[in-house]
Design a protein around this motif. Structure first.
Motif, PDB file in Angstrom:
ATOM      1  N   THR A 265       0.788  -1.545  -0.037  1.00 29.07           N
ATOM      2  CA  THR A 265       0.502   0.182  -0.028  1.00 29.07           C
ATOM      3  C   THR A 265       0.416   1.741   0.151  1.00 29.07           C
TER       4      THR A 265
ATOM      5  N   THR B 104       1.860  -2.862 -11.216  1.00 27.20           N
ATOM      6  CA  THR B 104       0.924  -3.498 -10.640  1.00 27.20           C
ATOM      7  C   THR B 104       0.843  -2.910  -9.348  1.00 27.20           C
TER       8      THR B 104
ATOM      9  N   LEU C 162      -2.254  -2.479  -7.282  1.00 27.67           N
ATOM     10  CA  LEU C 162      -2.270  -3.210  -6.145  1.00 27.67           C
ATOM     11  C   LEU C 162      -2.406  -2.727  -4.853  1.00 27.67           C
ATOM     12  N   SER C 163      -2.196  -1.348  -4.733  1.00 36.65           N
ATOM     13  CA  SER C 163      -2.866  -0.729  -3.444  1.00 36.65           C
ATOM     14  C   SER C 163      -3.804  -0.027  -4.093  1.00 36.65           C
TER      15      SER C 163
ATOM     16  N   SER D  87      -6.319  -0.786  -4.920  1.00 36.10           N
ATOM     17  CA  SER D  87      -7.376  -1.948  -4.815  1.00 36.10           C
ATOM     18  C   SER D  87      -7.708  -2.662  -3.371  1.00 36.10           C
TER      19      SER D  87
ATOM     20  N   VAL E 279     -11.509  -6.139  -2.704  1.00 31.62           N
ATOM     21  CA  VAL E 279     -10.363  -6.542  -4.209  1.00 31.62           C
ATOM     22  C   VAL E 279     -10.955  -7.070  -5.012  1.00 31.62           C
TER      23      VAL E 279
ATOM     24  N   ALA F 113     -11.532  -5.351  -8.708  1.00 31.01           N
ATOM     25  CA  ALA F 113     -10.755  -5.435  -9.910  1.00 31.01           C
ATOM     26  C   ALA F 113     -12.011  -6.429 -11.219  1.00 31.01           C
TER      27      ALA F 113
ATOM     28  N   ILE G 280      -5.847  -2.509 -11.065  1.00 28.99           N
ATOM     29  CA  ILE G 280      -5.185  -4.354 -11.258  1.00 28.99           C
ATOM     30  C   ILE G 280      -6.367  -4.786 -12.743  1.00 28.99           C
TER      31      ILE G 280
ATOM     32  N   PRO H  85       0.036  -9.742 -12.458  1.00 32.85           N
ATOM     33  CA  PRO H  85      -0.716  -8.885 -12.530  1.00 32.85           C
ATOM     34  C   PRO H  85      -1.712  -9.507 -11.437  1.00 32.85           C
TER      35      PRO H  85
ATOM     36  N   LEU I 192      -0.307 -11.595  -8.278  1.00 31.59           N
ATOM     37  CA  LEU I 192       0.274 -10.220  -7.048  1.00 31.59           C
ATOM     38  C   LEU I 192      -0.857 -10.341  -7.103  1.00 31.59           C
ATOM     39  N   LEU I 193      -2.399 -10.259  -7.682  1.00 27.82           N
ATOM     40  CA  LEU I 193      -3.396  -9.938  -6.974  1.00 27.82           C
ATOM     41  C   LEU I 193      -4.112 -11.317  -5.839  1.00 27.82           C
TER      42      LEU I 193
ATOM     43  N   ALA J 236      -2.452 -11.306  -2.335  1.00 28.74           N
ATOM     44  CA  ALA J 236      -2.964 -10.221  -2.012  1.00 28.74           C
ATOM     45  C   ALA J 236      -4.203 -10.877  -1.289  1.00 28.74           C
TER      46      ALA J 236
END
Length: 276
Positions: free
Chosen positions: A28, A69, A73-74, A76, A205, A209, A225, A247, A250-251, A254
């Motif tokens: 974040t 990315t 993500l931050s 999201s 999240v 997305a 994302i 991407p 990484l999602l 998370a």
């Protein structure tokens, strides 16, 4: 021996949760700092495969996909925290309201059934589109559609507490239903509320997305994302696999981290799990 194993499991879960929180906080903060870098373009470096300089490669505009990315993500995660908190607040108020009387319980039940009876993604898209899409459209859409399951859980717990002996004694002493709900029921609902709020994070999240990927969420200018995945899908047939793989991975990571936090929180606040 058994007590020692239980403590070890809880300690391991706590360490995992702390590590997950630290990782999400790092993403974040880094994403917030890299907001401007995520928008930088260099057409001489477009569609480069992963390398030491570009760990996730570059996209069709030469933007660093790793930086983009992390920034997406931050964003999201920030949306997830905001919407999960708003949804949990709505669920808590409705769950507590159901304990005030039969009429209030009927209204809460009908409202919950109405929201749960509409296909979730359709309702999310409609609310987001009605508000005007963009950041606040996504926040409003997720906040107003994710509370139903938690509200049903808190309602059931509140109705069970309503039949407990100490609540009946408080009412016989002349305390109002609102006073009993706030003073005597709220402390017992807090553990379920905390766990439910954490469990709402990954759903928020993923749905942010999803609707962004479908074009009903954040604007294309933002490094989200969903936008990164939507753009990457166009180039998969050309062999640019890294545009969607990293991407998406990484999602997924998370979401797994959020689930680890929720599992640890549940084991800490639930006496049944703590002694199982």
């Amino acid at each position: 021996m058994r007590i020692g194993r239980q403590r070890n499991r809880r300690f391991a879960a706590l360490c995992l949760a702390v590590g997950a929180v630290a990782a999400l906080a790092l993403i974040t903060v880094a994403g917030g700092l890299w907001g401007e870098r995520a928008l930088e373009t260099d057409f001489s470096m477009k569609n480069l495969p992963p390398s030491f300089r570009y760990p996730f490669g570059t996209d069709w505009m030469g933007r660093d996909l790793f930086v983009r990315t992390v920034a997406g993500l931050s964003l999201s995660i920030r949306i997830g925290v905001l919407t999960a908190a708003a949804s949990a607040a709505i669920a808590f108020v409705l769950g507590l309201t159901a304990s005030l009387g039969k009429g209030a319980d009927t209204v809460v039940s009908c409202l919950t059934d109405l929201v749960m009876g509409i296909p979730h993604m359709l309702l999310l898209i409609l609310v987001s589109f009605a508000v005007g899409k963009g950041f606040w459209g996504v926040v409003a859409g997720i906040s107003l559609t994710h509370w139903a399951s938690l509200a049903r859980l808190l309602r059931a717990e509140a109705l069970q507490l309503k039949e407990s002996q100490y609540v009946k004694v408080a009412r016989k002493l002349g305390k109002s239903p609102v006073y009993v709900a706030v003073k005597h029921m709220t402390p017992h609902l807090i553990p379920q509320l905390l766990v439910g709020t954490v469990l709402l994070f990954p759903h928020a999240v993923l749905h942010e997305a999803s609707i962004t990927f479908l074009g009903f969420g954040l604007s294309p200018e933002q490094p989200a994302i969903g936008i990164i995945l939507s753009e990457g899908m166009k180039y998969l047939v050309m062999g640019k696999w890294w545009l969607a793989l990293f991407p998406g991975a990484l999602l997924a990571l998370a979401v797994i981290l959020f689930q680890a936090i929720a599992s640890a929180a549940s084991s800490m606040v639930d006496p049944g799990q703590a002694h199982s």
